[in-house]
Design a protein around this motif. Sequence first.
Motif, short mmCIF file in Angstrom:
data_model
loop_
_atom_site.label_atom_id
_atom_site.label_comp_id
_atom_site.label_asym_id
_atom_site.label_seq_id
_atom_site.Cartn_x
_atom_site.Cartn_y
_atom_site.Cartn_z
N VAL A 176 -1.01 -0.24 -4.78
CA VAL A 176 -2.22 0.57 -4.59
C VAL A 176 -1.98 1.96 -5.16
CG1 VAL A 176 -3.85 1.48 -2.90
CG2 VAL A 176 -2.77 -0.74 -2.51
N VAL A 190 -0.58 -2.52 4.20
CA VAL A 190 -1.37 -1.42 3.65
C VAL A 190 -0.75 -0.06 3.92
CG1 VAL A 190 -3.53 -2.71 3.72
CG2 VAL A 190 -2.86 -1.34 5.69
N GLU A 215 -10.23 -0.02 2.85
CA GLU A 215 -9.36 -0.05 4.02
C GLU A 215 -9.60 1.14 4.93
OE1 GLU A 215 -5.42 1.36 3.65
OE2 GLU A 215 -5.59 1.70 1.49
N GLY A 258 0.81 -1.21 0.00
CA GLY A 258 0.00 0.00 0.00
C GLY A 258 0.84 1.26 0.00
N SER A 259 0.53 2.17 0.89
CA SER A 259 1.22 3.46 0.89
C SER A 259 2.58 3.36 1.55
CB SER A 259 0.37 4.51 1.62
OG SER A 259 0.21 4.15 2.98
N SER A 263 -7.37 2.48 -3.74
CA SER A 263 -7.84 2.50 -2.36
C SER A 263 -9.15 3.27 -2.22
CB SER A 263 -6.78 3.14 -1.46
OG SER A 263 -7.27 3.28 -0.14
#
Length: 401
Positions: A56, A263, A169, A10-11, A125
């Motif tokens: 993402v 994430v 999320e 993710g980030s 996301s």
Amino acid sequence: MPARCRLLAGSVGPERVPARPDPEDADWYLPLHVRDARSARERIAALIAAGADVVVAPTWLTHRRALLPLGETRRAAEWSAAAVRLAREGVEIGLERRAEINAEAAADGQADPVLQRPQPMVAASLPALDDDPEIETGRLLPQEAATQRDYRDQAGYLADAAADLLAVEGQRSTGSARAAIAEAAGTGLPVWAALSQGSIAETGLEAWLAWARATGVERILVPPPLASHRVLLDAGTGWGGLPAAAGEVPDWLGSGADVLARVDRADEDAVSKLRAAIDDVEREALRLERAATDRWHDHVRDAASVAPGGAAAWVGSAPERALPAGFAWAVVPPEGAAQLPSDHFRLLVVADASTPGVEAALERGGVLASRAPIRGAARDLRVIRVSDEREPPLLLYRREG
């Protein structure tokens, strides 16, 4: 090939930080991936090179509520699409780097089956939208209705941007999580939902799994500890985990997780460690699978060497390797076996031993290769070779008479 556990990254960190006024930067209000596309693209490329299978797109701050304080809500669709587009560009750059790594390994004689991975996917996301107090957002609708509307709008923007899947999320409550998931599922895109401990505690994981199946969620991702999620072993639906550390990976994979995700704070180091831990678990299974595939295709070549040339059929899933030359091949799925013409083929390869009656399609004198004994085979089908030193037994038959 055994199903591979996919790794979602993710980030890295700055993508989630809201914009703040900066008197020295006229573009301070722009999302980071618009303000500094080069750096955002590089973050994605680095994650792919480090071993991520799913990245993402930076859509954490492109929704209406994040843009409302900036006066830019009209650009939610535009900036969401730009995030997905940039992520795809980053994937291409990362794949080039990954190919270089694989080529170097092959040149050094270190070909490793875990290096061959599926084509990466781009997730978008759909984050929590209801964290701000109502008074700060200026919404006129009741909070619940406004939340549903905003999730629907943002999910639609992400679907229009053509992401491969939607990653839901960050929602801390069951109500917010279900609102987001329902709107994401309504787009028709695959949905992976990362649940929080709070949302699980409200209703219980078993209830969540039942609701997810009914809603069409493709993957439920659960936080640690794994020991509290034993209901997942009989989930009947895809699931994955959010391991806190690479050392937890063998337990998650051993319990059946087919996705692991980081994430947030998914930098190169964290992703590389998770990738290495997954590969360590999968490497032996892949080696054994490759050996079994080699053995099976050697068996098919043996069958071709003793069969007269001419019409041939492969019955089963599409072959992974080129079929022997000298035959006019037909590739037939198992459900099409009953429609094969009788007394027609000189070579039959039955990749699925549970295909009854298929031998009727074989000519007199023709050869049939199978992974296991043909159940209820006709009396004129004679075994001419058996390879049973390992499981499953491989057999060659000839049709006589």
